[in-house]
Design a protein around this motif. Sequence first.
Motif, mmCIF file in Angstrom:
data_model
loop_
_atom_site.group_PDB
_atom_site.id
_atom_site.type_symbol
_atom_site.label_atom_id
_atom_site.label_comp_id
_atom_site.label_asym_id
_atom_site.label_seq_id
_atom_site.Cartn_x
_atom_site.Cartn_y
_atom_site.Cartn_z
ATOM 1 N N MET A 1 0.477 -1.184 -0.224
ATOM 2 C CA MET A 1 0.323 -0.153 0.077
ATOM 3 C C MET A 1 1.454 1.135 -0.196
ATOM 4 O O MET A 1 0.568 2.441 -0.763
ATOM 5 C CB MET A 1 -0.707 0.084 1.453
ATOM 6 C CG MET A 1 -1.643 -0.705 0.915
ATOM 7 S SD MET A 1 -2.977 -1.297 2.885
ATOM 8 C CE MET A 1 -3.560 0.371 2.724
ATOM 9 N N ALA A 2 2.044 1.428 0.823
ATOM 10 C CA ALA A 2 2.797 2.556 0.697
ATOM 11 C C ALA A 2 3.371 2.627 -0.092
ATOM 12 O O ALA A 2 3.445 3.663 -1.503
ATOM 13 C CB ALA A 2 3.974 2.140 2.241
ATOM 14 N N ILE A 3 3.961 1.741 -1.380
ATOM 15 C CA ILE A 3 4.557 1.558 -2.410
ATOM 16 C C ILE A 3 3.730 2.215 -3.497
ATOM 17 O O ILE A 3 3.874 2.472 -4.648
ATOM 18 C CB ILE A 3 5.654 0.315 -2.731
ATOM 19 C CG1 ILE A 3 6.262 0.374 -2.185
ATOM 20 C CG2 ILE A 3 6.025 0.261 -4.278
ATOM 21 C CD1 ILE A 3 6.515 -1.556 -1.879
ATOM 22 N N THR A 4 2.475 1.455 -3.635
ATOM 23 C CA THR A 4 1.643 2.555 -4.523
ATOM 24 C C THR A 4 0.851 2.931 -4.287
ATOM 25 O O THR A 4 0.737 4.771 -5.648
ATOM 26 C CB THR A 4 0.121 1.406 -4.484
ATOM 27 O OG1 THR A 4 -0.553 1.371 -3.396
ATOM 28 C CG2 THR A 4 0.517 -0.277 -5.426
ATOM 29 N N LYS A 5 0.746 3.907 -3.136
ATOM 30 C CA LYS A 5 0.878 5.212 -2.759
ATOM 31 C C LYS A 5 1.778 6.007 -3.301
ATOM 32 O O LYS A 5 1.561 7.464 -3.796
ATOM 33 C CB LYS A 5 0.049 5.597 -1.182
ATOM 34 C CG LYS A 5 -0.242 6.793 -1.061
ATOM 35 C CD LYS A 5 -0.029 6.953 0.437
ATOM 36 C CE LYS A 5 -0.667 8.582 0.569
ATOM 37 N NZ LYS A 5 -0.979 8.611 2.037
ATOM 38 N N ALA A 6 3.068 5.881 -3.032
ATOM 39 C CA ALA A 6 4.122 6.393 -3.561
ATOM 40 C C ALA A 6 4.112 6.611 -4.742
ATOM 41 O O ALA A 6 4.716 7.667 -5.744
ATOM 42 C CB ALA A 6 5.448 6.784 -3.029
#
Length: 100
Positions: free
Chosen positions: A79-84
Motif C-alpha cells: 500500500m505504501a509503495i503504490t501510494k508513493a
Amino acid sequence: MTIVTKPFDTAEYLRNEEDIAAYLEAAFEDGDPALVTHALGVIARAQGMSKLARDTGLGRQNLYVALSEGGNPTLANFMAITKALGLAVRVEPIPRDAAE
C-alpha cells in the motif's frame, strides 16, 4: 556481420503514470502474486529506488528485498509503495460466470 543485442528492460518503457498503471494492471490480471511483486520491482527501478524509499519511509534495502525475485512484500508495504507511485488500487466484483 555481428548482431549486437542487449537485454530487454521494461523499466525503460515506463515513462508516465498511465504506462505504470497499465503494466501493473496487466500483472494483476495474470493472477500470479510473484508477477505482481516483479512488476512493482520493475516500476520501482523505473522511478528510482532511492526516491521510492524516501517517499514510502521504507529502507532502500528493505525495498530491494521485498521486491526481489522470491520477495513477498507485506500488505502495508504494498500500500505504501503504490501510494508513493501515485497509484490507487481498486477492487471490483468478478462477474459470476467468470468466477466459476
